[in-house]
Write a protein that holds these residues in place. Sequence first.
Motif, short mmCIF file in Angstrom:
data_model
loop_
_atom_site.label_atom_id
_atom_site.label_comp_id
_atom_site.label_asym_id
_atom_site.label_seq_id
_atom_site.Cartn_x
_atom_site.Cartn_y
_atom_site.Cartn_z
N ILE C 41 0.81 -1.22 0.00
CA ILE C 41 0.00 0.00 0.00
C ILE C 41 0.85 1.28 0.00
O ILE C 41 0.41 2.29 -0.51
N LYS C 42 2.06 1.22 0.57
CA LYS C 42 2.91 2.41 0.54
C LYS C 42 3.43 2.72 -0.86
O LYS C 42 3.99 3.79 -1.10
N ASP C 43 3.25 1.79 -1.79
CA ASP C 43 3.65 2.01 -3.18
C ASP C 43 2.49 2.49 -4.05
O ASP C 43 2.67 2.75 -5.24
N LEU C 44 1.29 2.60 -3.46
CA LEU C 44 0.11 2.96 -4.26
C LEU C 44 0.14 4.42 -4.72
O LEU C 44 -0.35 4.73 -5.82
N ALA C 45 0.68 5.34 -3.91
CA ALA C 45 0.69 6.74 -4.31
C ALA C 45 1.55 6.93 -5.56
O ALA C 45 1.14 7.60 -6.51
N ALA C 46 2.74 6.31 -5.56
CA ALA C 46 3.59 6.41 -6.76
C ALA C 46 2.89 5.74 -7.94
O ALA C 46 2.90 6.26 -9.06
N GLY C 47 2.27 4.58 -7.67
CA GLY C 47 1.56 3.89 -8.74
C GLY C 47 0.43 4.72 -9.33
O GLY C 47 0.25 4.78 -10.54
N ALA C 48 -0.33 5.39 -8.44
CA ALA C 48 -1.44 6.22 -8.91
C ALA C 48 -0.90 7.40 -9.73
O ALA C 48 -1.45 7.75 -10.78
N ARG C 49 0.19 8.00 -9.23
CA ARG C 49 0.78 9.13 -9.97
C ARG C 49 1.23 8.69 -11.36
O ARG C 49 1.05 9.42 -12.35
#
Lengths: 157, 157, 157, 157, 157
Positions: C41-49
């Motif tokens: 989940i901590k990788d989701l922000a980069a993934g969303a961007r």
Amino acid sequence: MKRIGIADTSFARHDMAAAAIDELRKQGGGFTILRYTVPGIKDLAAGARILFDRGCDLVIALGMVGRQPVDKDCALAADFGLQMVQANLGKHILGVMVHEDEAADESELARLFDRRTREHAVNAYDLLFRPESIQARAGTGQREGFADAGPLRVRGR
Amino acid sequence: MKRIGIADTSFARHDMAAAAIDELRKQGGGFTILRYTVPGIKDLAAGARILFDRGCDLVIALGMVGRQPVDKDCALAADFGLQMVQANLGKHILGVMVHEDEAADESELARLFDRRTREHAVNAYDLLFRPESIQARAGTGQREGFADAGPLRVRGR
Amino acid sequence: MKRIGIADTSFARHDMAAAAIDELRKQGGGFTILRYTVPGIKDLAAGARILFDRGCDLVIALGMVGRQPVDKDCALAADFGLQMVQANLGKHILGVMVHEDEAADESELARLFDRRTREHAVNAYDLLFRPESIQARAGTGQREGFADAGPLRVRGR
Amino acid sequence: MKRIGIADTSFARHDMAAAAIDELRKQGGGFTILRYTVPGIKDLAAGARILFDRGCDLVIALGMVGRQPVDKDCALAADFGLQMVQANLGKHILGVMVHEDEAADESELARLFDRRTREHAVNAYDLLFRPESIQARAGTGQREGFADAGPLRVRGR
Amino acid sequence: MKRIGIADTSFARHDMAAAAIDELRKQGGGFTILRYTVPGIKDLAAGARILFDRGCDLVIALGMVGRQPVDKDCALAADFGLQMVQANLGKHILGVMVHEDEAADESELARLFDRRTREHAVNAYDLLFRPESIQARAGTGQREGFADAGPLRVRGR
């Protein structure tokens, strides 16, 4: 040719960078590595940003979280910084954090450091070169450093 | 010629800036120092940003965290600001925080202030001038202000 | 033609992306889907961007929060990153988080994963194509994954 | 001529702005004051940003933190916003927060409001006009609103 | 002519937007209203940003915080996002949050929703059109939704 950044700390009690670099090289080619060492986990966000400014496409941020309550707040602050850099740049920082209290003794902790770092190095390689590989593991309960939890066991299937 | 910023506070109970400046000068040359004092740790992020705007390449942010529960929230807010400045600029702010409850008496606390500040001044110098030195300490369990934890002791090695 | 991003994780123990895609397709047309899997989940922000940088108009971020205390801090850090991306871009990331301890057994947990994901897929479709539909549900106590709480029951009405 | 912004709230139970303005005027000249009132502490970051957009060089943000647990979370959120504005603009927002539970009765609390606000107004003046004055207090254990803690008392000095 | 944005949620159990719009209209003219409904409070920051991108001068963000511990973390994450948008744009988002556990029964809770929303609608109108009105309430202990705390009662005045 991709460039992978490795940010590690002098606070950690295991040479995480060596494990990450060794495992990345086992996965295949197509990349160079840029390594940068900082004092502690709260310095990783700046370190990662510096590595991106030097041309990295992805950064693996390696750190250890100590046993004290203050260390947990440090981890939260460090995570905020890592999120900010990723949100601003749209590039991944794979954070590999080992908590000093996750293992019963130092030998076991060393094995955890090694295994978690290597499994995240595979994730890093997959994100850059084999997105179909990590997508094949989606929803399968992967656990870096420990045995995988696996997908939910549903009755009657 | 590099420029090192020193941000300190009137809240702290020890002259951390003097220790930082003295230790930096012992490490070698190649830099000038810009000092800036703010009231407390929540003012350090703005102070550091101001020092960067005046041309600093790295900032050492020196502060004390008090004994009250509210002081812990202040430390988190302060850290958040320091992370934000670093994430935006890609330059290091080495935060040197001493918690008032880390030592048994005031003499011991003064020694902790002095030692931790000096050890982070060495880190600052290394990040700017001797990156190979800090990289040589990667994964070795460095602890600023106390005896180092050292690398993990692994059985059978 | 709109583009909807689906970011999911290899940490989750259920194929949330499959449920989201299936439900989106049931709602109607007018969109294409871009899927991207990250480790946790901590990788989701980069993934969303990254998904927004590839042209998505809205991202559904799918993740599971584990049982450990450290997982709660991870969720806060993840949420912080997701907020930052949304604040900077002015586009929605619908976060669908299932906590591993929300259900009594794995079969029930699987049903919760499925239902919550599908109900948020409807929200995503409505935000893009049927804003009057979600506005009709305003203030009605909708609960994704469980029975709705409904509007407050007021005596004497 | 400098411009000092004063942001205060209708939530606080003491006219902090009056104390700040009175004390600033006692310190000397060279500035004009711009005052802006918002509902509560979570509105101070936007208020401060608006004051900077209207030309202020420094903002004093005046607020009260209530007794409820939810008020502590509000204070953290407010502080994050204040840190963000400072990190982005490189200008100081001196936050003057009084917690409703810091004093035994309302008369004592009123004195604390007055004294802390005035001591931070001096800090504000010093940051803009007398940086050598605040630097002279570095490391001396200043406490706004209460008796100063003073520098550490070290045995044998 | 000003534009006021109203962001509300389908999670809340009361039609807060209706109360806000009704109360704004009672205050006077000079504005148009743009309404936008999102699923929950973590979606309000994106919703507010979208309303600003559509020309709003101020946004009222209306939400309910549930009873579960996880809901408190959601509220903190939501607040972070709201602070970020305000810090970046320099425009107010008046957050109106009602906690589900603030009242003894549902009828009382409904009255709290209504009253708090209306009192913040007055704040919004004042910030845009009557800044002297809100400034007249500075330091007077205003409490939206409950009886005001009033200014501190000081002995001997």
